[in-house]
Design an enzyme around this catalytic site. Structure first.
Site, PDB file in Angstrom:
ATOM      1  CB  ALA A 107      -0.734   0.107   0.912  1.00  0.00           C
ATOM      2  CD  GLU A 108       2.265   1.244  -3.970  1.00  0.00           C
ATOM      3  OE1 GLU A 108       0.941   1.091  -3.697  1.00  0.00           O
ATOM      4  OE2 GLU A 108       2.178   0.162  -4.267  1.00  0.00           O
ATOM      5  CD  GLN A 144       7.889  -4.412  -6.149  1.00  0.00           C
ATOM      6  OE1 GLN A 144       6.609  -4.547  -6.493  1.00  0.00           O
ATOM      7  NE2 GLN A 144       8.212  -5.181  -4.720  1.00  0.00           N
ATOM      8  N   PRO A 155      -0.728   5.851  -6.601  1.00  0.00           N
ATOM      9  CG  PRO A 155      -1.181   4.031  -6.215  1.00  0.00           C
ATOM     10  CD  PRO A 155      -0.441   4.804  -6.536  1.00  0.00           C
ATOM     11  CG  HIS A 214       6.795  -2.342 -14.501  1.00  0.00           C
ATOM     12  ND1 HIS A 214       4.679  -2.526 -14.908  1.00  0.00           N
ATOM     13  CD2 HIS A 214       6.311  -3.327 -13.665  1.00  0.00           C
ATOM     14  CE1 HIS A 214       4.256  -3.442 -13.013  1.00  0.00           C
ATOM     15  NE2 HIS A 214       5.851  -2.825 -12.794  1.00  0.00           N
TER      16      HIS A 214
END
Ligand SMILES: Cc1ncc(C[n+]2csc(CCOP(=O)(O)OP(=O)(O)O)c2C)c(N)n1
Ligand SMILES: [Mg+2]
Lengths: 299, 343
Positions: free
Chosen positions: B78-79, B101, B108, B148
């Site tokens: 959970a960012e 990551q 978020p 990404h």
């Protein structure tokens, strides 16, 4: 389930040959996926996460369509309208809110469509998922949340992820919750049927938490030996959902052994041929819009 | 296991030894984190999979066994919560270093970063400082899937109250990460993921870098290339190629995108009269646009040509198969150099 298992083998091999950039296997989760999606009606709309290959195959999405995204040729390998199966979502948890909104539309349009949202034990920590539980419950929406608790979120075990299991949490939001052995295809099917009935009757959202195990690495880039004990894998191998169902079918003498494997093999050689031949560049629309911009942009 | 069931740390290796080491940018960052944790036991690392796995890019590899699970924390997924809890830790006197990551998963946490982290120091009249570092593997070029490969530095550089740092090579990455952790301001720290495996010299005894100064990597008389993070290497290669054609092209590595080191940029613009900014992000409202405007305001009469920008297109990042056409490479930089010279 066997097809999905075979697809995982083929895709892992294709990735190692450089044909795919990445693959996230559903190995070990076939019963949870096939048992649940086959309990829905074809008109029910599914929002998957990114590992729902077995569910996608049940919906008729072809292995080639499944593989294109992971070849880096497109961000979305199929047209969701053709299968009532949305394309994969890579930002964890976001699809649960999309499903909630879709369900609002379904209510406005009338009918008894169920909207299913798949997510993992890790994604359940995202705020979006809690917001989706609350919203769907408050508005009594026809959302079926399906959590595959495969024990791991990459290297993070559920013991570090939460204290209260997902089905208990959902219940706290007013979402009817079920907890099932996710490696037992028939149990998953029975429980999901029950949950989907509640949702379809307009009694509000429900959640199924299926306890399963991610038997391969998180993805082809992962090295699970860095964080996971071999004994844990061995314990779950004994509960392999594909073997369990086969044992049951054999015991009830309803299996036609021999024919499925050979069909599988011929299919998998088709995929092997299709995958490298499939689009190596994105559809022309993507390229041409890039080119147009290049001409317009100064540099 | 919980975060409080501490894994007993093993004795850490001490840095030092005078000979510079040749290592990758990724390993240089690991060394910088280790050094910061040895120097200050209030430095804690938080992130998804940063413990036993060492993060998906292995930047925190070995640090949990060295410093224990209380200082290298595998968080829930959970960012927003990672940044929110880091803010609380910082209020309490810790110096959290968070790992996001991948670039595309910082969103978020956007509210926590922009509305809380960036503003608390000013809101408290300077009474509360938040020494939080957010490490972000950034940019494309590794054949990754959607979300990404983003270059989102402009969002954060646009937000007052944050420092935005972008490292380009191993030696400087080591010095910058230590400076970022030592800073009392929150820092968004970008790590160019396609350069993680590039090797270079790292002096483990070097002092932390300044977070206010750009670096002139190559002096030039005709054109100055301004780059940061992954495009520094691209700019150096373009300058080399231009030199073969007889042009003297300088290269500036910005290092810090907020604040911008305008003094260095002005000096270079005045020397060459021509400047080209190169970044991976779209040119539209990017860092290059700000530099072009600021340099034009500051040294209009010294310029021989308008500042040019080389970046990617104003489109969502495409599938990996075409990313080479999307990212600005040496050829696009050389084209811009030609245009600046012909002006
Ligand atoms: C918002 C966001 N943060 C981080 C990631 C990177 N990431 C991809 S999969 C994953 C683990 C997900 O675990 P879980 O939800 O349990 O699903 P599983 O992979 O086990 O199927 C992480 C951290 C992401 N995709 N999205
Ligand atoms: Mg999981």
């Amino acid at each position: 389930m066997s097809l999905a298992r075979r697809l995982d083998h083929e895709a892992l091999a294709l990735q190692r040959q450089g044909e795919l950039g990445l693959w996230l296997p559903c190995w070990g989760q076939e019963a949870a996926q096939v048992g649940s999606v086959s309990a829905l009606q074809d008109t029910d709309y599914v929002f998957p996460s990114y590992r729902e290959h077995a569910a996608a195959l049940v919906r008729g999405i072809s292995p080639t369509e499944l593989l294109t995204q992971w070849r880096g040729a497109t961000h979305a390998g199929w047209d969701p309208k053709n299968y009532n199966f949305h394309f994969y979502s890579l930002v964890l948890g976001t699809q649960t809110l999309h499903a909630t909104g879709y369900a609002m539309g379904a209510v406005l349009d009338g009918g008894d469509q169920v909207v299913a949202a798949y997510f993992g034990d890790g994604a359940a920590s995202q705020g979006d998922v809690s917001e989706a539980f609350n919203w769907a419950a408050a508005q009594n929406l026809p959302v079926l949340f399906f959590c595959q608790n495969n024990q791991w979120a990459i290297s993070t075990p559920t013991s570090l992820q939460y204290r209260t299991p997902v089905h208990e949490r959902a219940a706290g939001f007013g979402v009817r919750s079920f907890y099932v052995d996710g490696n037992d295809a028939l149990a998953v099917h029975a429980v999901t049927t029950e949950a989907a009935d509640i949702v379809r009757r307009g009694e509000g959202p429900a959640l199924v938490e299926a306890v399963t195990f991610r038997m391969a690495g998180h993805s082809t880039s992962d090295d699970p030996t860095k964080y996971r004990a071999p004994e844990e894998l061995a314990a779950w191998e004994a509960k392999d959902p594909v073997k369990r169902l086969r044992t049951l079918l054999e015991a009830t003498a309803r299996t036609r052994r021999g024919s499925p494997p050979s069909r599988r093999r011929s299919k998998s050689s088709d995929w092997r041929c299709d995958a490298p031949a499939g689009p190596s560049k994105p559809p022309s629309s993507t390229i041409s819009s890039i080119r147009r911009t290049r001409i317009r942009t100064a540099s | 296991m919980t975060f409080l069931d501490s894994v007993t740390p093993t004795a850490g290796s001490t840095p030092s030894g005078t000979a510079p080491l040749t290592t990758t940018l990724g390993k240089a960052l690991t060394a910088g984190l280790r050094r910061a944790m040895q120097d200050d036991d209030r430095v804690v690392l938080l992130g998804e999979d940063v413990g036993a796995l060492g993060g998906v890019f292995r930047i925190t590899e070995g640090l949990q066994s060295e410093f224990g699970t209380q200082r290298v924390v595998d968080t829930p997924l959970a960012e927003s919560a990672i940044i929110g809890t880091a803010i609380g830790l910082a209020i309490r006197g810790y110096r959290p270093v968070c790992e996001i990551q991948f670039d595309g998963f910082i969103y978020p946490a956007f509210d926590q970063i922009v509305s809380q982290l960036a503003k608390m120091r000013a809101r408290s009249g300077g009474r509360v400082t938040l020494p939080v570092v957010i490490r972000v593997p950034v940019g494309g070029g590794i054949g990754a899937v959607e979300h990404h490969s983003e270059s989102n530095e402009a969002y954060f550089a646009h937000t007052a109250g944050l420092r935005v740092v972008s490292c380009a090579d191993p030696g400087d990455a080591y010095r910058l990460i230590r400076a970022a952790i030592a800073s009392d301001d929150p820092v968004i720290f970008y790590e160019p993921k396609r350069r993680y495996w590039d090797k270079g010299a790292v002096d483990l005894d070097a002092a932390p870098a300044s977070l206010d100064r750009a670096r002139v990597l190559r002096h030039g008389r005709d054109v100055t290339l301004v780059a940061h993070g992954p495009t520094v290497k691209t700019a150096l290669a373009a300058a080399e190629a231009a030199a073969e054609d007889g042009f003297s092209v300088g290269v500036v590595d910005l290092r810090t995108l907020s604040p911008l080191d305008m003094d260095t940029l002005k000096q270079c613009a005045q020397t060459t009269g021509r400047m080209v900014v190169v970044h991976e992000a779209s040119t539209f409202l990017g860092i290059g646009a700000e530099i072009a405007a600021a340099i034009t305001e500051a040294c209009f009469h010294m310029l021989e040509a308008p500042l040019l920008r080389v970046g990617s297109y104003n489109l969502p990042y495409p599938p990996a198969k075409v990313e080479d056409d999307f990212l600005p490479g040496v050829d696009r930089v050389l084209d811009a150099i030609d245009r600046a010279l012909k002006f």
